[in-house]
Design an enzyme around this catalytic site. Sequence first.
Site, short mmCIF file in Angstrom:
data_model
loop_
_atom_site.label_atom_id
_atom_site.label_comp_id
_atom_site.label_asym_id
_atom_site.label_seq_id
_atom_site.Cartn_x
_atom_site.Cartn_y
_atom_site.Cartn_z
N ASN A 40 0.84 -1.20 0.00
CA ASN A 40 0.00 0.00 0.00
C ASN A 40 0.88 1.25 0.00
O ASN A 40 1.96 1.27 0.58
CB ASN A 40 -1.03 0.00 1.14
CG ASN A 40 -0.47 -0.25 2.51
OD1 ASN A 40 0.59 -0.86 2.68
ND2 ASN A 40 -1.19 0.20 3.53
N ILE A 41 0.37 2.27 -0.68
CA ILE A 41 1.11 3.51 -0.86
C ILE A 41 0.17 4.67 -0.53
O ILE A 41 -0.83 4.87 -1.23
CB ILE A 41 1.63 3.64 -2.31
CG1 ILE A 41 2.49 2.41 -2.68
CG2 ILE A 41 2.42 4.94 -2.50
CD1 ILE A 41 2.81 2.30 -4.17
N GLU A 42 0.47 5.39 0.55
CA GLU A 42 -0.43 6.46 1.00
C GLU A 42 0.03 7.83 0.49
O GLU A 42 1.08 7.94 -0.16
CB GLU A 42 -0.51 6.42 2.53
CG GLU A 42 -1.08 5.07 3.00
CD GLU A 42 -1.28 4.96 4.50
OE1 GLU A 42 -0.71 5.77 5.26
OE2 GLU A 42 -2.03 4.04 4.90
N CYS A 51 -4.23 0.71 -2.27
CA CYS A 51 -4.07 -0.53 -1.51
C CYS A 51 -3.03 -1.45 -2.15
O CYS A 51 -2.79 -1.39 -3.36
CB CYS A 51 -5.40 -1.29 -1.46
SG CYS A 51 -6.68 -0.47 -0.51
N GLU A 53 -3.26 -4.59 -2.81
CA GLU A 53 -3.85 -5.47 -3.83
C GLU A 53 -3.86 -4.78 -5.19
O GLU A 53 -3.50 -5.37 -6.21
CB GLU A 53 -5.30 -5.83 -3.46
CG GLU A 53 -5.45 -6.62 -2.16
CD GLU A 53 -5.66 -5.74 -0.94
OE1 GLU A 53 -4.97 -4.69 -0.82
OE2 GLU A 53 -6.49 -6.10 -0.10
N CYS A 84 -10.59 -4.45 0.75
CA CYS A 84 -11.64 -3.43 0.69
C CYS A 84 -12.50 -3.63 -0.56
O CYS A 84 -12.14 -4.38 -1.47
CB CYS A 84 -11.02 -2.03 0.72
SG CYS A 84 -10.39 -1.48 -0.88
N CYS A 87 -10.86 -2.89 -4.04
CA CYS A 87 -9.95 -3.94 -4.50
C CYS A 87 -10.73 -5.16 -4.98
O CYS A 87 -10.34 -5.82 -5.94
CB CYS A 87 -8.97 -4.32 -3.40
SG CYS A 87 -7.76 -3.00 -3.11
N1 THU Z 1 -5.31 -1.26 2.79
C1 THU Z 1 -4.77 -2.14 1.89
O1 THU Z 1 -3.69 -1.91 1.34
N2 THU Z 1 -5.45 -3.28 1.62
C2 THU Z 1 -6.57 -3.67 2.26
O2 THU Z 1 -7.09 -4.74 1.98
C3 THU Z 1 -7.18 -2.83 3.28
C4 THU Z 1 -6.59 -1.47 3.41
C5 THU Z 1 -4.53 -0.06 3.12
C6 THU Z 1 -5.04 1.25 2.67
C7 THU Z 1 -4.40 2.20 3.64
O3 THU Z 1 -3.08 2.47 3.23
C8 THU Z 1 -4.32 1.39 4.93
O4 THU Z 1 -4.44 0.03 4.54
C9 THU Z 1 -5.38 1.73 5.96
O5 THU Z 1 -6.63 1.66 5.42
#
Ligand code: THU
Length: 135
Positions: A40-42, A51, A53, A84, A87
């Site tokens: 995941n990359i925010e 996310c 995925e 989520c 995804c």
């Molecule tokens: N996130 C994912 O990468 N995959 C998931 O299945 C659930 C949520 C990430 C998004 C965000 O960076 C962090 O988790 C918190 O929501």
Amino acid sequence: MDELIKYAVRAREQAYVPYSGFKVGAAVQGKSGRIYSGCNIENASYGLANCAERTAIFKAVSEGEQELIAIAVVADTPGPVSPCGACRQVMAEFGIEKIILTNLRGEQRVVTLEQLLPFSFAKGDFVKDGGKNNE
Ligand code: THU
């Protein structure tokens, strides 16, 4: 299956999560057998977070592989992490039927796309009509 999880665990270490602190890793296997991993990359603009995925799936597609078979997802959660809704929809687009949910304790749950996203809207569900339906 174990190999896919190993790739997901390794990808999780690359997570860029300065806002949530919640690291997620994923690895997707294409029909060719190749594996593509992602984290995941925010972003400071929170809603732009991508996310793990979707990072993995988009990497596969951008490398020319559109038929995807399985995906493994891992996070440090009490039980196997669950993807989520966004995804799940992207998994549906590229036909990922087998979804392996895991956590760092090694707990696993294998589910189908149909279980995660029943009665989904998919690419066969609309006909391109040049926008005539909107007139
Ligand atoms: N996130 C994912 O990468 N995959 C998931 O299945 C659930 C949520 C990430 C998004 C965000 O960076 C962090 O988790 C918190 O929501």
